[in-house]
Design a protein around this motif. Structure first.
Motif, short mmCIF file in Angstrom:
data_model
loop_
_atom_site.label_atom_id
_atom_site.label_comp_id
_atom_site.label_asym_id
_atom_site.label_seq_id
_atom_site.Cartn_x
_atom_site.Cartn_y
_atom_site.Cartn_z
N PHE A 115 56.03 32.87 -0.69
CA PHE A 115 55.87 32.14 0.56
C PHE A 115 54.40 31.97 0.92
CE2 PHE A 115 55.54 32.53 5.29
CZ PHE A 115 55.98 31.24 5.58
N ARG A 116 54.03 30.76 1.35
CA ARG A 116 52.65 30.47 1.73
C ARG A 116 52.50 30.14 3.21
NH1 ARG A 116 52.21 33.06 -1.80
NH2 ARG A 116 51.35 32.74 -3.88
N ALA A 117 53.33 29.28 3.75
CA ALA A 117 53.16 28.88 5.15
C ALA A 117 54.42 28.19 5.65
CB ALA A 117 51.96 27.94 5.29
N ALA A 118 54.59 28.19 6.97
CA ALA A 118 55.71 27.50 7.61
C ALA A 118 55.17 26.59 8.72
CB ALA A 118 56.70 28.50 8.19
N GLU A 119 55.89 25.51 8.97
CA GLU A 119 55.49 24.55 10.00
C GLU A 119 56.72 24.16 10.82
OE1 GLU A 119 54.10 21.18 7.86
OE2 GLU A 119 52.73 22.34 6.59
N LEU A 120 56.55 24.02 12.11
CA LEU A 120 57.56 23.44 12.99
C LEU A 120 56.97 22.18 13.60
CD1 LEU A 120 59.08 26.56 14.75
CD2 LEU A 120 60.44 24.66 13.86
#
Length: 327
Positions: free
Chosen positions: A286-291
């Motif tokens: 996992f690297r990053a999440a965005e909403l």
């Protein structure tokens, strides 16, 4: 690899479903912005284009026409008979990665509980089956390097009272608080049952592939600390058994600052109902999440509700991973 989930809110191009051209102008850029390699969608409606023709997801076809998603591998959930898509609220997976296997789970792991309603008019003589409203869609993808990615697309029942015979009038109003309360109880059974079935599916995957790459994502209609999400996660705080830690699913959206961690605005309250839960091995990549929630309106009090807004009242959630070939 970018993995995303988006509830498109009754995507439909039939007459009377609002101005579909407006929906395309609003939703198509949102999909493009996701840049998703694997996109899980909820609430995709279907209908027959001719009187005796097959039921098709024509609204989705029109939405993705000319985009990067148009020619993706596609898996669509089916109705209870397993022959064709349902009229409403189908699940769809669009994938750049090749599809190795796919199936849907709908009372395959959890039989419908029996219940005899108390307030129904007339009250049935015998208990009746309480069935879930939708299936769970399980797609196995080729992630390269001999790796299999298990994508589980879910749309759990909303916490709104289920219908009961004789307890609602012609305007959709409940005739008694007792009837509404029992309907609310039945809705909770459906949502809890779907969550249990999703967790048992995860258990079955891990039994056969202990180091499986798994992502359970979609519209859970529940917050991180509510029972349905806890059921699917299986956190150590709940089981009290550290040996089960490798089987816990982790919400990747926790990496997003809390002030921005919402996918729905409900009567002024910002809440996160859409989630991406991943297995420990996938979490390692996992690297990053965005909403993408900048344009969200309030699903209950937005003025746009008066003229059938082209928006979805859910924000898409996307997570990025850097998968390495297996050893």
């Amino acid at each position: 690899m970018r993995l995303a989930t988006f509830n498109l809110e009754n995507l439909d191009d039939r007459p009377g479903a609002g101005d579909f051209a407006d929906r395309v102008r609003v939703l198509a850029p949102q999909l493009q912005r996701l840049r998703a390699d694997v996109l899980c969608l909820q609430e995709i409606n279907a209908h027959a284009l001719t009187k005796h023709g097959p039921r098709e997801v024509s609204a989705l076809d029109r939405l993705v026409a000319g985009s990067d998603y148009e020619h993706r591998h596609r898996v669509v959930s089916l109705s209870r008979g397993g022959v064709r898509p349902a009229d409403r609220h189908n699940l769809v997976v669009l994938s750049r990665l090749p599809v190795l296997e796919h199936s849907q789970v709908w009372h395959d792991l959890v039989p419908p509980p029996s219940y005899r309603p108390v307030t129904a008019q007339p009250r049935p003589d015998l208990p009746e089956a309480v069935e879930w409203d939708r299936p769970i869609l399980h797609v196995v993808l080729d992630a390269g390097g001999g790796q299999r990615l298990h994508v589980v697309n879910v749309h759990l029942r909303a916490p709104r009272a289920a219908w009961l015979p004789g307890q609602k009038d012609g305007h959709g109003r409940w005739n008694s608080i007792g009837g509404w309360a029992e309907g609310f109880f039945l809705a909770d059974i459906k949502r809890a049952g779907q969550a249990l079935e999703a967790r048992l599916l995860v258990e079955r995957i891990l039994d056969s592939e202990p180091d499986a790459l798994i992502a359970v994502l979609g519209d859970f209609n529940a917050g991180d600390h509510e029972a349905p999400v806890r059921t699917i996660r299986g956190d150590e705080d709940d089981t009290g058994n550290g040996h089960l830690g490798p089987r816990v699913l982790v919400p990747v959206e926790r990496s997003i600052p809390e002030s921005q961690r919402f996918s729905v605005i409900h009567r002024g309250r910002r809440i996160l109902l859409d989630h991406i839960l991943v297995s420990r091995l996938l979490l390692g990549s996992f690297r990053a999440a965005e909403l993408h929630n900048e344009t969200l309106g309030d699903e209950l009090i937005s003025p746009a509700l008066v003229w059938a807004s082209p928006e979805s009242y859910h924000a898409p959630l996307v997570a990025e991973f850097s998968l390495r070939p297996s050893r």
